[in-house]
Design a protein around this motif. Structure first.
Motif, short mmCIF file in Angstrom:
data_model
loop_
_atom_site.label_atom_id
_atom_site.label_comp_id
_atom_site.label_asym_id
_atom_site.label_seq_id
_atom_site.Cartn_x
_atom_site.Cartn_y
_atom_site.Cartn_z
N VAL A 98 0.83 -1.21 0.00
CA VAL A 98 0.00 0.00 0.00
C VAL A 98 0.87 1.25 0.00
O VAL A 98 0.59 2.22 -0.73
CB VAL A 98 -0.96 -0.02 1.20
CG1 VAL A 98 -1.69 1.32 1.32
CG2 VAL A 98 -1.97 -1.15 1.06
N LEU A 99 1.93 1.27 0.80
CA LEU A 99 2.83 2.43 0.80
C LEU A 99 3.50 2.61 -0.55
O LEU A 99 3.66 3.75 -1.03
CB LEU A 99 3.89 2.26 1.89
CG LEU A 99 3.45 2.51 3.33
CD1 LEU A 99 4.61 2.25 4.29
CD2 LEU A 99 2.94 3.94 3.50
N ALA A 101 2.23 1.79 -3.42
CA ALA A 101 1.21 2.33 -4.30
C ALA A 101 0.97 3.81 -4.04
O ALA A 101 0.79 4.61 -4.98
CB ALA A 101 -0.09 1.56 -4.15
N LEU A 102 0.99 4.21 -2.77
CA LEU A 102 0.81 5.63 -2.44
C LEU A 102 1.96 6.49 -2.96
O LEU A 102 1.76 7.66 -3.31
CB LEU A 102 0.69 5.80 -0.92
CG LEU A 102 -0.57 5.22 -0.28
CD1 LEU A 102 -0.52 5.39 1.24
CD2 LEU A 102 -1.82 5.90 -0.83
N ILE A 103 3.15 5.93 -3.02
CA ILE A 103 4.29 6.68 -3.57
C ILE A 103 4.26 6.68 -5.09
O ILE A 103 4.51 7.71 -5.74
CB ILE A 103 5.61 6.08 -3.05
CG1 ILE A 103 5.69 6.21 -1.53
CG2 ILE A 103 6.81 6.76 -3.70
CD1 ILE A 103 6.89 5.50 -0.92
N ALA A 105 1.66 6.05 -7.25
CA ALA A 105 0.46 6.54 -7.94
C ALA A 105 0.59 8.01 -8.35
O ALA A 105 0.36 8.34 -9.53
CB ALA A 105 -0.77 6.32 -7.06
N PRO A 106 0.94 8.95 -7.46
CA PRO A 106 1.07 10.34 -7.93
C PRO A 106 2.14 10.52 -9.00
O PRO A 106 1.95 11.26 -9.97
CB PRO A 106 1.44 11.10 -6.65
CG PRO A 106 1.00 10.23 -5.52
CD PRO A 106 1.17 8.83 -6.02
N SER A 173 7.95 0.87 -4.90
CA SER A 173 7.31 1.95 -5.65
C SER A 173 8.01 2.18 -6.99
O SER A 173 7.34 2.44 -8.00
CB SER A 173 7.32 3.23 -4.82
OG SER A 173 8.64 3.69 -4.61
N LEU A 223 -7.08 3.82 -11.44
CA LEU A 223 -7.10 2.97 -10.26
C LEU A 223 -6.80 1.51 -10.62
O LEU A 223 -6.24 0.77 -9.82
CB LEU A 223 -8.45 3.07 -9.55
CG LEU A 223 -8.76 4.42 -8.90
CD1 LEU A 223 -10.14 4.40 -8.27
CD2 LEU A 223 -7.70 4.78 -7.86
N VAL A 226 -3.20 1.17 -10.49
CA VAL A 226 -2.73 1.14 -9.09
C VAL A 226 -2.94 -0.24 -8.48
O VAL A 226 -2.07 -0.78 -7.79
CB VAL A 226 -3.44 2.22 -8.27
CG1 VAL A 226 -3.06 2.12 -6.79
CG2 VAL A 226 -3.10 3.61 -8.79
N ILE A 230 -0.21 -2.81 -7.00
CA ILE A 230 -0.25 -3.41 -5.66
C ILE A 230 -0.13 -4.93 -5.76
O ILE A 230 0.54 -5.57 -4.94
CB ILE A 230 -1.55 -3.01 -4.94
CG1 ILE A 230 -1.55 -1.51 -4.65
CG2 ILE A 230 -1.71 -3.78 -3.63
CD1 ILE A 230 -2.84 -1.02 -4.03
#
Length: 309
Positions: A98-99, A101-103, A105-106, A173, A223, A226, A230
């Protein structure tokens, strides 16, 4: 009324040999395609059956509780009694994925917008080959770079030894960035050109068109990228194993060591005997990993249906 003369095969006169050859080639092609599809289906079901049969054995005949494995905190397969708590591995896999993906994705969304909306020609020329190059780098190289660059940086800037959840998330990431960027680029390029033209005709600026129209419209497809990222991060083993520390406990911060499902499987599978309780417990972890992959595929299918609507 004169009707055209045909032969017994239904084709023009004198061409029965050519028509018969075409029919044979079509039959061969159809048979080859059906054989490949059947082989693929049999292979998939065989893999699922093999993993399920080995992974369910500890719960069916060896007295291991599903609840103890999913929510247990201690992993001591050689202890007396043996303990098979896999919650630290599940937690490590989820948090790092998840971390990551958070890094990613943007960064992936911004790269996709740059290549399609801001500077399309230069973006495709410069960024696309670089992103494809990232996708082709072996995972062991990512792990070695993370161990040589990311871990020392985190050790110098943040508390701890640098090895831990955050290091694994940063490495992952970078690994999933090509997936997110490529799918995002295809999604933005597939949007009808009339959307942007209509927005510009109403007086909207480029940035207003991007964040108020283009991004909300393509959000389900973005998404999807993303979720696929993941899924890949969740199943990655070697790169994460080199930088996460491989400590079988739930960390209290991002800078502490942890471990993942794939890491514990690769570390311990070679030290077990086939058919033993320890070996079958590792197959149970592989079954959990397979079920999580099915869950990610299901989420992707749901997002694709939303796009079609």
């Amino acid at each position: 009324m004169n009707l055209p003369v045909t032969n017994k095969q239904g084709g023009p006169p004198g061409k029965s040999g050519k028509w018969g050859k075409h029919v044979i080639e079509e039959a061969r092609g159809r048979a080859f395609v059906y054989f490949c599809v059947l082989l693929m289906v049999v292979t998939i079901f065989s893999i699922v059956f093999f993993i399920a049969s080995r992974g369910l054995t500890p719960f069916i005949s060896q007295g291991v509780s599903v609840k103890d494995m999913l929510f247990g905190l201690k992993w001591k397969p050689e202890g007396n009694p043996p303990l098979f708590g896999a919650l630290p591995f599940l937690f490590g896999s989820f948090v790092t994925s998840v971390l990551a993906a958070l890094i990613a994705a943007p960064l992936g969304f911004c790269a996709s917008i740059f290549m399609t909306e801001i500077m399309p020609k230069f973006g495709r020329t410069a960024l696309q080959p670089a992103i494809e190059l990232l996708a082709g780098i072996p995972s062991v190289v990512y792990g070695f770079v993370g161990l040589s660059v990311v871990v020392p940086f985190l050790r110098d800037v943040f508390p701890g030894q640098g090895i831990g959840i955050l290091a694994g998330a940063i490495v992952l990431s970078v690994m999933i960035l090509p997936t997110v960027t490529t799918i995002g680029t295809d999604a933005l390029r597939s949007l009808p050109s009339g959307l942007k033209e209509g927005s510009y005709a109403l007086g909207a600026t480029r940035w207003q068109t991007i964040y108020r129209l283009i991004l909300p419209t393509a959000l389900p497809s973005l998404l999807t990228g993303v979720v696929l990222g993941i899924a890949r991060a969740f199943g990655e083993a070697l790169a994460v194993q080199m930088v996460i520390g491989n400590a079988p406990h739930i960390p209290r911060s991002l800078f502490e060591s942890a471990t993942t499902l794939t890491s514990i499987i690769t570390l311990e599978m070679g030290n077990t005997t086939s058919g033993s309780l320890h070996n079958n417990a590792l197959w149970s972890l592989a079954l959990i990993l397979l079920l999580m992959t099915f869950l990610f595929v299901f989420v992707v299918r749901m997002l694709e249906r939303r796009v079609k609507r």
